[in-house]
Design a protein around this motif. Structure first.
Motif, mmCIF file in Angstrom:
data_model
loop_
_atom_site.group_PDB
_atom_site.id
_atom_site.type_symbol
_atom_site.label_atom_id
_atom_site.label_comp_id
_atom_site.label_asym_id
_atom_site.label_seq_id
_atom_site.Cartn_x
_atom_site.Cartn_y
_atom_site.Cartn_z
ATOM 1 N N PRO A 45 -1.988 21.420 19.993
ATOM 2 C CA PRO A 45 -2.530 22.765 20.107
ATOM 3 C C PRO A 45 -4.058 22.779 20.167
ATOM 4 N N ALA A 46 -4.679 21.616 20.311
ATOM 5 C CA ALA A 46 -6.141 21.509 20.295
ATOM 6 C C ALA A 46 -6.775 22.436 21.332
ATOM 7 N N LYS A 47 -7.862 23.011 20.956
ATOM 8 C CA LYS A 47 -8.589 23.926 21.845
ATOM 9 C C LYS A 47 -9.715 23.237 22.598
ATOM 10 N N THR A 48 -10.093 22.041 22.149
ATOM 11 C CA THR A 48 -11.170 21.315 22.824
ATOM 12 C C THR A 48 -10.656 19.978 23.334
ATOM 13 N N LEU A 49 -11.308 19.463 24.340
ATOM 14 C CA LEU A 49 -10.939 18.165 24.899
ATOM 15 C C LEU A 49 -11.058 17.070 23.845
ATOM 16 N N LYS A 50 -12.116 17.100 23.075
ATOM 17 C CA LYS A 50 -12.338 16.075 22.049
ATOM 18 C C LYS A 50 -11.185 16.034 21.052
ATOM 19 N N ASN A 51 -10.752 17.200 20.573
ATOM 20 C CA ASN A 51 -9.653 17.238 19.615
ATOM 21 C C ASN A 51 -8.325 16.853 20.250
ATOM 22 N N MET A 52 -8.115 17.217 21.500
ATOM 23 C CA MET A 52 -6.884 16.829 22.185
ATOM 24 C C MET A 52 -6.806 15.319 22.316
ATOM 25 N N VAL A 53 -7.912 14.694 22.710
ATOM 26 C CA VAL A 53 -7.926 13.237 22.856
ATOM 27 C C VAL A 53 -7.639 12.588 21.504
ATOM 28 N N LYS A 54 -8.247 13.091 20.449
ATOM 29 C CA LYS A 54 -8.025 12.553 19.106
ATOM 30 C C LYS A 54 -6.545 12.676 18.732
ATOM 31 N N ASP A 55 -5.944 13.848 18.975
ATOM 32 C CA ASP A 55 -4.521 14.061 18.676
ATOM 33 C C ASP A 55 -3.632 13.112 19.466
ATOM 34 N N MET A 56 -3.873 13.019 20.754
ATOM 35 C CA MET A 56 -3.034 12.183 21.615
ATOM 36 C C MET A 56 -3.169 10.706 21.257
ATOM 37 N N CYS A 57 -4.390 10.255 20.996
ATOM 38 C CA CYS A 57 -4.599 8.851 20.617
ATOM 39 C C CYS A 57 -3.873 8.531 19.316
#
Length: 67
Positions: A45-57
């Motif tokens: 549900p990340a709203k920023t690219l940085k947080n999405m990458v962190k979640d996916m990694c």
């Protein structure tokens, strides 16, 4: 791609769906990580690219870890 290669160097990339372990789908309001067969594996549900990458990694690392 740059964010993934910087923050998650163990992830490799391909444009060949048949050779992929995961498919990243971007959608309004979130990101979906799916198997090549289309099974949803993780929703960020990340709203920023940085947080999405962190979640996916984090998800990919835990999925690859021996159990």
């Amino acid at each position: 791609m740059t964010a993934f290669s910087h923050d998650c160097p163990s992830v490799t990339f391909t444009t060949e769906k048949e050779a992929a372990d995961y498919i990243l789908q971007t959608q309004v309001g979130g990101y979906v990580l799916a198997s090549p067969k289309g099974d949803v594996l993780y929703i960020s549900p990340a709203k920023t690219l940085k947080n999405m990458v962190k979640d996916m990694c984090k998800y990919i690392s835990s999925a690859r870890a021996p159990k």
